[in-house]
Design an enzyme around this catalytic site. Structure first.
Site, PDB file in Angstrom:
ATOM      1  N   SER A 260       0.947  -1.358   0.051  1.00 39.05           N
ATOM      2  CA  SER A 260       0.238   0.064  -0.025  1.00 39.05           C
ATOM      3  C   SER A 260       0.827   1.135   0.129  1.00 39.05           C
ATOM      4  O   SER A 260       0.383   2.303  -0.058  1.00 39.05           O
ATOM      5  CB  SER A 260      -1.002  -0.053   1.206  1.00 39.05           C
ATOM      6  OG  SER A 260      -0.483   0.217   2.356  1.00 39.05           O
TER       7      SER A 260
ATOM      8  N   LYS B 102       0.811   4.470   6.875  1.00 43.40           N
ATOM      9  CA  LYS B 102       0.215   5.175   5.805  1.00 43.40           C
ATOM     10  C   LYS B 102       0.614   6.632   6.003  1.00 43.40           C
ATOM     11  O   LYS B 102       1.330   7.143   7.119  1.00 43.40           O
ATOM     12  CB  LYS B 102      -1.071   5.090   6.045  1.00 43.40           C
ATOM     13  CG  LYS B 102      -1.757   3.868   5.949  1.00 43.40           C
ATOM     14  CD  LYS B 102      -2.002   3.305   4.594  1.00 43.40           C
ATOM     15  CE  LYS B 102      -2.697   2.041   4.416  1.00 43.40           C
ATOM     16  NZ  LYS B 102      -1.953   1.063   4.724  1.00 43.40           N
TER      17      LYS B 102
END
Length: 157
Positions: free
Chosen positions: A62, A101
């Site tokens: 990701s 993230k």
């Protein structure tokens, strides 16, 4: 979701010789062959707050897009002494799982945003929905497969 393994850190100095001359991506200069640099300790660079910094290994894709380009298997230095700011890459605990993230603020809400556009961002709507465990300060990636994995073993905390 990217999963993060927390790793033990050897806190003794890791000495390397620093090359005094920047290494060009083009053609090297023959005059630079005789230069030697001073010794540097990677711990002073990667661990400026040694009691508040840990290494973590990324599992997943990701974050492998721009701008961070953090690939699966990379090691991250994560500093808990830094206050997370929008734009920082952070390690967060979401629903009992660690993830890495980019922290963003959109309007009145914070978001955990992947750099890979194939993954969805996560809006943080409640204070207890996610806990920031630290700010990623450095990423170490391996260019020769298998060497880093052989020397760093992960364990679950």
């Amino acid at each position: 979701m990217c999963i993060v393994d927390i790793l033990d850190i050897a806190r003794h100095p890791v000495w390397l010789i620093e090359c005094e001359t920047p290494v060009p991506a083009g053609f090297p200069s023959p005059a630079d062959n005789s230069r030697t640099g001073e010794r540097i300790d990677l711990n002073t660079i990667l661990l400026p707050h040694p009691d508040c910094t840990y290494l973590a290994r990324v599992k997943g894709h990701s974050m492998d897009g721009p701008p961070s380009h953090i690939p699966d298997g990379a090691l991250m230095a994560v500093d808990c002494a830094l206050k997370p700011q929008p734009g920082n890459v952070v390690v967060a605990a979401v629903e009992g799982e660690f993830t890495v993230k980019r922290l963003e603020k959109r309007g009145q809400f914070y978001w955990l945003v992947p750099d890979n556009p194939h993954y969805d961002p996560l809006q943080i709507t409640a204070p207890d929905q996610a806990q920031i465990w630290g700010v990623v300060t450095h990423v170490i990636t391996e260019l020769i497969n298998g060497k880093l994995q052989d020397h760093v073993r992960s364990r679950r905390l």
